[in-house]
Design a protein around this motif. Structure first.
Motif, short mmCIF file in Angstrom:
data_model
loop_
_atom_site.label_atom_id
_atom_site.label_comp_id
_atom_site.label_asym_id
_atom_site.label_seq_id
_atom_site.Cartn_x
_atom_site.Cartn_y
_atom_site.Cartn_z
N HIS A 286 63.05 13.20 15.89
CA HIS A 286 63.56 12.42 17.02
C HIS A 286 64.56 11.44 16.46
CE1 HIS A 286 63.26 8.87 19.86
NE2 HIS A 286 63.64 9.85 20.66
N LEU B 134 58.43 13.86 13.07
CA LEU B 134 57.30 13.85 14.00
C LEU B 134 56.29 14.94 13.66
CD1 LEU B 134 59.32 13.56 17.34
CD2 LEU B 134 58.30 11.71 16.03
N ASP C 243 51.76 12.20 17.10
CA ASP C 243 52.76 11.12 17.17
C ASP C 243 53.22 10.89 18.61
OD1 ASP C 243 52.70 10.63 14.49
OD2 ASP C 243 54.51 11.79 14.01
N HIS D 52 65.86 15.36 20.30
CA HIS D 52 64.61 15.74 19.65
C HIS D 52 64.58 17.24 19.44
CE1 HIS D 52 62.99 15.44 24.04
NE2 HIS D 52 64.03 14.63 23.99
N GLN E 241 63.70 10.23 12.80
CA GLN E 241 62.25 10.11 12.54
C GLN E 241 61.65 11.51 12.42
OE1 GLN E 241 62.00 7.91 16.51
NE2 GLN E 241 60.18 7.16 15.46
N VAL F 62 56.35 8.87 20.76
CA VAL F 62 57.68 8.27 20.63
C VAL F 62 58.13 7.79 21.99
CG1 VAL F 62 60.11 8.82 20.24
CG2 VAL F 62 58.41 9.66 18.65
#
Lengths: 161, 161
Positions: free
Chosen positions: B98, B108, B112, B124, B106, B114
């Motif tokens: 993401h 993931l 998780d 994403h 990030q 977000v």
């Protein structure tokens, strides 16, 4: 000697009950696919049996949406309760029930989605044999989150009607 | 004979490519725990690679909340896009990324959560090796749902910064 024996029996009984509870718990847990950690035990005044809750999205004024996950151990269920803006339930594993006041009890399984409208009484929980993992979404939290009501009786829990 | 040979080779090539694509897909799918069915392939103008979408909660004026699930096959990702009321992502299995515009990408994984704030550009998608299963929540849909933007370039997809 007699006192010692009684103490020993009592200790054995307590250990046996405690181990049995842990075994049931572990057996059910091992059957289910946990996405999140189990979280904390829900308070006895709002739940019958063991319901574990973990918050995933906390309330704020940007999203006004609360998300969490509940693991209902076999036989565990919420009290009757209402949500001022309703609730969306997403079953990710296991087996359980949802009932809206005055409607038949619904059986829930992995992949099921349930909506409960605003200010309508409902309860949800696991089946007696298998626990249930469910995420919940509370929308429009500016109106509030939940009002807890009376316990779900054994009769209500068992009744399909 | 020559024409037949060329046709045969072409047919074999097409079959081989088709089988290879199916194999990759099945291999990744078998690794992941699907809660919902895969749904429909997202449109090529909004996604790179194969992203499958299934709607779980449709838009209405009671909850003003849309919920769905996306399976990003390995390497698949969305375009850059924005949501007028933001978005909540919940990763239920696999591995992916993401990125919010101007922030580091990030990584993931299962469990998780977000959040992407309102009107902020993000994308994403899955990692190159493993697909990603993710639920999405769109709150306050009275403001709208999504504005699609440009493709995520290979450089953006690969870059950790």
């Amino acid at each position: 000697m007699k006192i010692l024996s009684i103490t020993s029996i009592a200790t054995l009984l307590i250990l046996s009950i405690s181990c049995s509870a842990q075994t049931t718990d572990k057996t059910d847990q091992n059957k289910l696919n946990f996405i999140f950690s189990k979280g904390k035990l829900g308070p006895a005044e709002n739940f019958t049996g063991k319901a574990w809750n973990i918050g995933l999205v906390e309330n704020d004024t940007v999203y006004n949406t609360v998300v969490g996950n509940v693991y209902f151990e076999p036989g565990a269920r919420s009290n009757w309760h209402t949500h001022p803006s309703g609730q969306i339930l997403i079953i990710t594993d296991g087996e359980g029930y949802h009932q809206i006041k005055g409607h038949p009890r619904q059986t829930l399984k992995k992949g099921d989605i349930v909506k409960c409208p605003p200010n309508v009484e409902h309860w949800h929980g696991a089946s007696p044999q298998t626990g249930m993992l469910q995420m919940y979404i509370l929308p429009k939290t500016e109106n509030g989150m939940v009002t807890w009501l009376q316990k779900v009786t054994v009769e209500e829990y068992s009744n399909h009607k």
